[in-house]
Design an enzyme around this catalytic site. Structure first.
Site, mmCIF file in Angstrom:
data_model
loop_
_atom_site.group_PDB
_atom_site.id
_atom_site.type_symbol
_atom_site.label_atom_id
_atom_site.label_comp_id
_atom_site.label_asym_id
_atom_site.label_seq_id
_atom_site.Cartn_x
_atom_site.Cartn_y
_atom_site.Cartn_z
ATOM 1 N N GLU A 1 5.690 25.241 16.961
ATOM 2 C CA GLU A 1 5.521 25.545 18.382
ATOM 3 C C GLU A 1 4.775 24.377 19.016
ATOM 4 O OE1 GLU A 1 5.276 26.440 21.956
ATOM 5 O OE2 GLU A 1 6.253 28.041 20.790
ATOM 6 N N ASN B 1 7.740 31.903 26.860
ATOM 7 C CA ASN B 1 7.972 32.886 27.917
ATOM 8 C C ASN B 1 7.952 34.308 27.394
ATOM 9 O OD1 ASN B 1 8.265 31.129 30.114
ATOM 10 N ND2 ASN B 1 10.439 30.814 29.713
ATOM 11 N N GLY C 1 8.135 40.518 31.172
ATOM 12 C CA GLY C 1 7.810 41.872 31.607
ATOM 13 C C GLY C 1 7.893 42.950 30.545
ATOM 14 N N GLY C 2 8.382 42.600 29.350
ATOM 15 C CA GLY C 2 8.423 43.580 28.266
ATOM 16 C C GLY C 2 9.442 44.681 28.460
ATOM 17 N N ARG D 1 19.953 40.436 40.199
ATOM 18 C CA ARG D 1 18.975 39.428 40.598
ATOM 19 C C ARG D 1 19.551 38.361 41.529
ATOM 20 N NH1 ARG D 1 15.833 38.607 34.784
ATOM 21 N NH2 ARG D 1 14.537 40.468 34.974
ATOM 22 N N ILE E 1 15.515 40.101 26.332
ATOM 23 C CA ILE E 1 14.883 40.494 25.073
ATOM 24 C C ILE E 1 15.948 40.899 24.064
ATOM 25 C CG2 ILE E 1 13.381 42.205 23.972
ATOM 26 C CD1 ILE E 1 11.601 42.156 26.380
#
Length: 515
Positions: free
Chosen positions: A75, A83, A88-89, A344, A501
């Site tokens: 990383e 991100n 927002g999970g 969106r 996700i």
């Protein structure tokens, strides 16, 4: 062309003065013209090397470690997650258990149709089919390693039915942190932060057999791209006996490369992404023959706030409250101007039309009934920061934002009647998604809104096995896999909310299974 608008420049057309090394479309400097390295003396050897530590990288890492592979994850930033840890999970799972419990009818075909509609039909359908088939298994994978979710579903804009889980903590950290904790405890794994990928190492047959990297790297967000100069670090060569897997994310913060794709994006155009979301790994993969897919399609998230930088603390208020249970209003007219639960791209396009050249930012609002349904983090931090305002009356709200009071009150009255009637004749907002909540219970909450760069749709072409495809042979590049936002084709022109996700975790798992 992606979802971008000339209004975002506010008159700034003098983008970037390019030197001779910056004239290529996919190259960043002269170093990118060099052949991939061969005959390198390796410092360390692993079975699998994963570049990136977000959803896709962690899922792949766990799958590889489960098979007993010696696995290195690198990383470039000082913290893990990219991100993924700040998102927002919200996790889309078609035909999930909560849907069945609530009697909600869903299908893989409906999920794919929703994604294709938002993606303007240019999605690579076989990748969507893979997500639909594996999504529930992916969800179970996260539960197995400690992720926790609320016992109710979110109905994200553009989805025909509610099919989205929300992490218990209200962000992607609710998945990243428990999965990373599990990964680090597994045998034969190593995690190196501040370790930046620089190049691939190939053998004579064209197989990826390792990478060149730098340890003790310090990312500098003031540069247009993390590849434009050395920025220090100790060079290392890492061998991968089985595969290199790319999980490096998108390039919304790469001020050079995003502007190459769309010159209307100036260096000052804000993004919800973390500073390290740059294109360096993507471009190196193009350099060894990987196929670029739909790279110019760049999505704006319509729920951000112009009164803070990046994703900030206000976005989740709009995602979870104002758009679903409230309305968005043009402050010049006091009237609604869009379906607040459209996909969106549609919402961002309408918002840009309202903002125009004079920064007439829309007002997103809801009442106390909506606030009662939120997690505390979804509104308390925004109130404390002062970007979310609280008002005792609608008149007070309108006067604060200099809206015509009577026109605004009529807008609210009309909207409330639409909710009660079960139909929005003006903009077609699906009133079945608002749970009967009207704008009627004081106090009221409001925030200025604006779209911000959020997700790069395009990237590397992969097949359903997460193998990266070569532009000349049309076959997988031996030893190279990828998943998540560094890839392209899954989402087409615009991604539906909460499918990222699903995409990252699922194809990360698939890469780990197939290596």
């Amino acid at each position: 062309m992606g979802s971008v608008h000339p209004e975002i420049n506010h008159g700034r057309r003098d983008l970037i003065k390019l030197g001779a090394a910056g004239m290529g479309v996919v190259l960043l400097g002269e170093q990118a013209l060099a052949e991939p390295k061969k005959g390198v003396k390796f410092d360390e050897e692993y079975d699998v090397i994963i570049v990136g530590s977000g959803f896709a990288g962690i899922a792949c890492g766990i799958k590889c470690a489960e098979k007993g592979y010696k696995t290195l994850m690198i990383e470039k930033m000082g913290r893990i997650g990219g991100n993924s840890v700040i998102n927002g999970g919200i996790f889309c799972v078609p035909q999930n258990d909560l849907q069945k419990k609530a009697g909600i009818k869903d299908s893989n075909e409906l999920f794919i149709a929703d994604c294709m509609k938002a993606g303007l039909g240019i999605n690579h359908k076989e990748l969507l089919e893979t997500l639909a088939k594996r999504a529930h298994e992916t969800y179970q994978f996260t539960l197995k390693y400690g992720a926790k979710y609320l016992d109710s579903l979110v109905h994200e804009g553009g989805h025909s039915v509610p099919r989205t889980y929300q992490t218990a903590v209200g962000s992607g950290a609710g998945i990243v942190l428990p999965l990373m904790e599990r990964f680090e405890k597994m045998a034969g794994v190593a995690l190196k932060t501040r370790t930046k990928f620089d190049d691939f190492v190939m053998d004579d047959a064209g197989r990826v057999i390792g990478i060149l990297a730098r340890e003790d790297y310090r990312f500098d967000s003031k540069l247009f791209s993390d590849d434009l100069e050395n920025q220090g670090g100790t060079p290392k060569a890492f061998k991968a006996t089985k595969a290199v897997m790319l999980a490096s994310g998108g390039f919304c913060q790469d001020k050079y490369y995003r502007a190459v794709q769309d010159p209307r994006l100036t260096p000052s155009t804000d993004s919800t992404n973390h500073p390290g979301a740059t294109a360096g790994v993507l471009l190196k993969a193009f350099g060894i023959g990987a196929v670029p897919v739909q790279v110019s399609w760049i999505q704006f998230g319509p729920w951000a706030c112009p009164d803070e930088k990046g994703f900030g603390v206000g976005s989740m208020f709009n995602v979870n409250a104002s758009f679903r249970y409230g309305i968005s209003v043009d402050p010049k007219t006091g009237k609604r101007y869009m379906n607040e639960l459209a996909d969106r791209k549609i919402r961002a396009d309408h918002m840009f039309a309202v903002i125009g050249k004079d920064e007439n930012y829309p007002i997103n609002l809801c009442d106390s009934q909506a606030i009662e349904r939120l997690l505390p983090d979804h509104y308390e931090k925004a109130l404390k920061a002062g970007i979310l305002k609280k008002f005792n009356t609608l008149e007070e709200l309108a006067q604060h934002y200099k809206m015509p009071v009577e026109a605004f009150k009529k807008t609210v009255t009309d909207y409330n009647s639409y909710v009660k009637a079960g139909k929005d004749p003006e903009f077609g907002k699906p009133t079945n998604m608002v749970d009967g909540i009207t704008l009627s219970k004081a106090p009221f909450y409001a925030m200025r809104g604006t779209p911000k760069l959020h997700h790069t749709m395009g990237g590397l072409q992969i097949n359903t096995q997460a193998q990266v495809i070569h532009s000349k042979t049309h076959q997988p590049i031996p030893g190279l896999y990828a998943a998540g936002e560094v890839t392209g084709g899954v989402h087409g022109a615009s991604r539906l909310g909460s499918v990222a996700i699903t995409d990252c975790l699922t194809f990360g798992m698939i890469a780990g299974e197939n290596i």
